[in-house]
Design an enzyme around this catalytic site. Sequence first.
Site, PDB file in Angstrom:
ATOM      1  N   GLU A 256     -39.361 -36.679  33.510  1.00  0.00           N
ATOM      2  CA  GLU A 256     -38.253 -36.555  34.464  1.00  0.00           C
ATOM      3  C   GLU A 256     -38.744 -35.641  35.581  1.00  0.00           C
ATOM      4  O   GLU A 256     -38.773 -34.421  35.413  1.00  0.00           O
ATOM      5  CB  GLU A 256     -37.036 -35.952  33.769  1.00  0.00           C
ATOM      6  CG  GLU A 256     -36.458 -36.802  32.666  1.00  0.00           C
ATOM      7  CD  GLU A 256     -35.734 -38.038  33.235  1.00  0.00           C
ATOM      8  OE1 GLU A 256     -35.631 -38.163  34.452  1.00  0.00           O
ATOM      9  OE2 GLU A 256     -35.290 -38.867  32.420  1.00  0.00           O
ATOM     10  N   CYS A 290     -33.368 -32.030  41.400  1.00  0.00           N
ATOM     11  CA  CYS A 290     -34.268 -33.176  41.606  1.00  0.00           C
ATOM     12  C   CYS A 290     -33.535 -34.327  42.271  1.00  0.00           C
ATOM     13  O   CYS A 290     -34.115 -35.095  43.004  1.00  0.00           O
ATOM     14  CB  CYS A 290     -34.813 -33.637  40.273  1.00  0.00           C
ATOM     15  SG  CYS A 290     -33.500 -33.823  39.097  1.00  0.00           S
TER      16      CYS A 290
HETATM   17  O1  TXE Z   1     -40.991 -27.207  37.362  1.00  0.00           O
HETATM   18  P1  TXE Z   1     -42.461 -26.928  36.785  1.00  0.00           P
HETATM   19  P2  TXE Z   1     -39.875 -26.123  37.712  1.00  0.00           P
HETATM   20  C1  TXE Z   1     -38.061 -31.057  38.782  1.00  0.00           C
HETATM   21  C2  TXE Z   1     -37.753 -30.771  40.232  1.00  0.00           C
HETATM   22  C3  TXE Z   1     -38.882 -29.825  40.594  1.00  0.00           C
HETATM   23  C4  TXE Z   1     -39.148 -29.071  39.297  1.00  0.00           C
HETATM   24  C5  TXE Z   1     -38.586 -27.674  39.360  1.00  0.00           C
HETATM   25  O2  TXE Z   1     -37.744 -31.927  41.008  1.00  0.00           O
HETATM   26  O3  TXE Z   1     -40.018 -30.567  40.956  1.00  0.00           O
HETATM   27  O4  TXE Z   1     -38.499 -29.795  38.259  1.00  0.00           O
HETATM   28  O5  TXE Z   1     -38.642 -27.071  38.093  1.00  0.00           O
HETATM   29  C6  TXE Z   1     -43.781 -25.861  32.144  1.00  0.00           C
HETATM   30  N1  TXE Z   1     -48.131 -28.067  30.522  1.00  0.00           N
HETATM   31  N2  TXE Z   1     -36.865 -31.491  38.093  1.00  0.00           N
HETATM   32  O6  TXE Z   1     -40.319 -25.363  38.914  1.00  0.00           O
HETATM   33  O7  TXE Z   1     -43.136 -25.810  37.482  1.00  0.00           O
HETATM   34  C7  TXE Z   1     -43.085 -24.737  32.857  1.00  0.00           C
HETATM   35  O8  TXE Z   1     -43.250 -23.525  32.129  1.00  0.00           O
HETATM   36  C8  TXE Z   1     -46.896 -28.072  30.000  1.00  0.00           C
HETATM   37  C9  TXE Z   1     -36.750 -32.921  37.793  1.00  0.00           C
HETATM   38  O9  TXE Z   1     -39.505 -25.376  36.477  1.00  0.00           O
HETATM   39  O10 TXE Z   1     -43.114 -28.236  36.733  1.00  0.00           O
HETATM   40  C10 TXE Z   1     -41.631 -25.216  32.796  1.00  0.00           C
HETATM   41  O11 TXE Z   1     -41.063 -24.923  31.548  1.00  0.00           O
HETATM   42  N3  TXE Z   1     -45.841 -27.429  30.540  1.00  0.00           N
HETATM   43  C11 TXE Z   1     -35.622 -33.232  36.858  1.00  0.00           C
HETATM   44  C12 TXE Z   1     -41.778 -26.710  32.968  1.00  0.00           C
HETATM   45  O12 TXE Z   1     -43.135 -27.019  32.664  1.00  0.00           O
HETATM   46  C13 TXE Z   1     -46.035 -26.747  31.681  1.00  0.00           C
HETATM   47  C14 TXE Z   1     -34.382 -32.440  37.079  1.00  0.00           C
HETATM   48  C15 TXE Z   1     -41.458 -27.181  34.379  1.00  0.00           C
HETATM   49  O13 TXE Z   1     -42.210 -26.392  35.274  1.00  0.00           O
HETATM   50  C16 TXE Z   1     -47.300 -26.693  32.309  1.00  0.00           C
HETATM   51  C17 TXE Z   1     -34.667 -31.039  37.315  1.00  0.00           C
HETATM   52  C18 TXE Z   1     -48.380 -27.388  31.687  1.00  0.00           C
HETATM   53  N4  TXE Z   1     -49.606 -27.394  32.183  1.00  0.00           N
HETATM   54  C19 TXE Z   1     -35.869 -30.600  37.856  1.00  0.00           C
HETATM   55  N5  TXE Z   1     -47.171 -25.942  33.439  1.00  0.00           N
HETATM   56  C20 TXE Z   1     -35.275 -34.721  36.731  1.00  0.00           C
HETATM   57  N6  TXE Z   1     -36.061 -35.640  37.241  1.00  0.00           N
HETATM   58  O14 TXE Z   1     -34.273 -35.014  36.105  1.00  0.00           O
HETATM   59  C21 TXE Z   1     -45.878 -25.539  33.496  1.00  0.00           C
HETATM   60  N7  TXE Z   1     -45.194 -26.017  32.447  1.00  0.00           N
END
Ligand code: TXE
Length: 538
Positions: A256, A290
């Site tokens: 997602e 998002c």
């Molecule tokens: O995301 P991040 P954020 C998306 C929204 C935006 C993002 C914002 O569009 O792009 O989420 O949320 C963990 N391996 N959506 O800044 O940085 C990290 O610790 C595994 C879409 O939090 O990607 C966190 O817990 N995990 C959505 C999680 O990943 C890892 C609706 C997300 O972090 C990692 C809401 C790794 N290598 C927000 N690195 C939809 N489409 O429904 C980090 N994390």
Amino acid sequence: MRIHPCLFYITKQLPHVNEKNTLISYNPITDEIVGEVPISRADEIPILIRNAKRSQKKWGAMERKQQLITLSKLLSICVSRTDEICETICRETGKPFSEALNTEILASLTTIDWCIDWLRRQPNTMEIHQGKLQMMIRYLGRSSYIRYRPLGVVAIISPFNFPLAIPFTQAVMSVTAGNAVILKPSSKTPISGHLIESLFLEAGFPPNLVKVISGPEIGEALTLSDVDRIIFTGSSETGRKVMASASQRLTPVTLELGGKDAMIVTEDADLKRAASGAVWGAFVNSGQVCAAVKRLIVHKDIYSYFLDLVLFETEKLKQGNSLLDPDVSIGAMIDKEAVQKMEEQVGKAVHEGGRVLIGGSAPKIPGSFFQPTIISELPPKATMWKTETFGPILLVTSYEDDDEAVRLANDSDFALTASVWTRNLERGKRMASSIRAGTVMINNVLYTYGLPATPWGGSGESGFGRTHGQWGMMELMEPHHIHVDKGNFPHDIWWFPYSSEGLELNRDMINGLFAHKGVSRLSSLLNVRKGFKDQTRR
Ligand code: TXE
């Protein structure tokens, strides 16, 4: 010794991990410490998975009636702890209390309620109807049925922006499907995340059925571990890393990811209502959604009038700390880095020709705030049209006809949700059916995440797979197919040894089922029946 966050405030870097090996969470408005959670290590994950599998067996062995009672208990506990949960979310994210109530608690309650109804209705097995072959399969004394089996342990990795609703709804569905869950919440909102485990425990779910762990290395370690599915919600960039890690064990993933949602406003729309919808859709949760409205595509005949309506609505929005002032509509962003990113992105958009109509910078109030911002006249090739702006920034443009509006809406690598605003619902459905997005709403925005019977997810840079609804449930279970043959016939006509007679019989089966009509069809089928009945081997 814990250094007071204010000291770090000057350097704009708040330490999230300290020497006590705990993860600290800060209030993005006041920089106060909201709380801290223990940090788990990657080498603990195999034990956690083992405990989760044990707990999953206990949960699976429970009578369905008892499972339903436990889910109902979870629902009532969420209701009774609503204020505590909302306050925690507000302090951790800076979002207004109303949003914590509506987009976090309410969305969670509707999902639990839907899961209870789904589990109550779920048959143990479902016979598969064979269509055209049904009569032959029945005659041969055979039948097929499906049992849906849980996958095992589902890893949920969730973002900061809906720290309860996203992981909690995914966890409730995973558990309803019979799985155990290991949840890694965002490192920016760990307290809300860890609340989730306490809700399940208080409701009487087996310990370790839903385990919440935190730590800078845990996310990646989970994606490399022996879990049975990963539901990742986050940025497209991180989503790629998750998929790469998961590929090492061929662990199925649901992604997602990001969004850049379009909102088309036709000249016959209810413009006042559309303006309110656009402003809420763009600036709810300070635009950190998002599926927020990011690209407003307005019919040229009403463009200026509609833009005035949107600007008028935006000017009315109050920004601040809703725990002190319930009239606040726009809360803080998650941290100072997020604000800095908005400043950079606005700067780049202006540099590339965009015109800031309102907002465009951080307001002069303490905390990680960014003003609701609307940018017009941005050239089509400019960066901001293509990249995710995870904050309160709305781009506006105009269009001539419906085809151009749909083309503009589809001119994005993201495809999560979109909306079309028109009083002519047939026109709206026609446009919606050509828009590439997981969900297209007509005359509304965003809120279907709170309708648990509907699917949630997208394609392209927005990821793949679905959470919520029957579609989400199917990703949390394995369809286990069992085929029963009573053995009424000595052999199947396609078995060894092959022969010219056998070849004829197989031709008869094809002709009888699909090629011949009338009498010749019947004679072919009678030959096939004789072939099955024939006691001698060829
Ligand atoms: O995301 P991040 P954020 C998306 C929204 C935006 C993002 C914002 O569009 O792009 O989420 O949320 C963990 N391996 N959506 O800044 O940085 C990290 O610790 C595994 C879409 O939090 O990607 C966190 O817990 N995990 C959505 C999680 O990943 C890892 C609706 C997300 O972090 C990692 C809401 C790794 N290598 C927000 N690195 C939809 N489409 O429904 C980090 N994390």
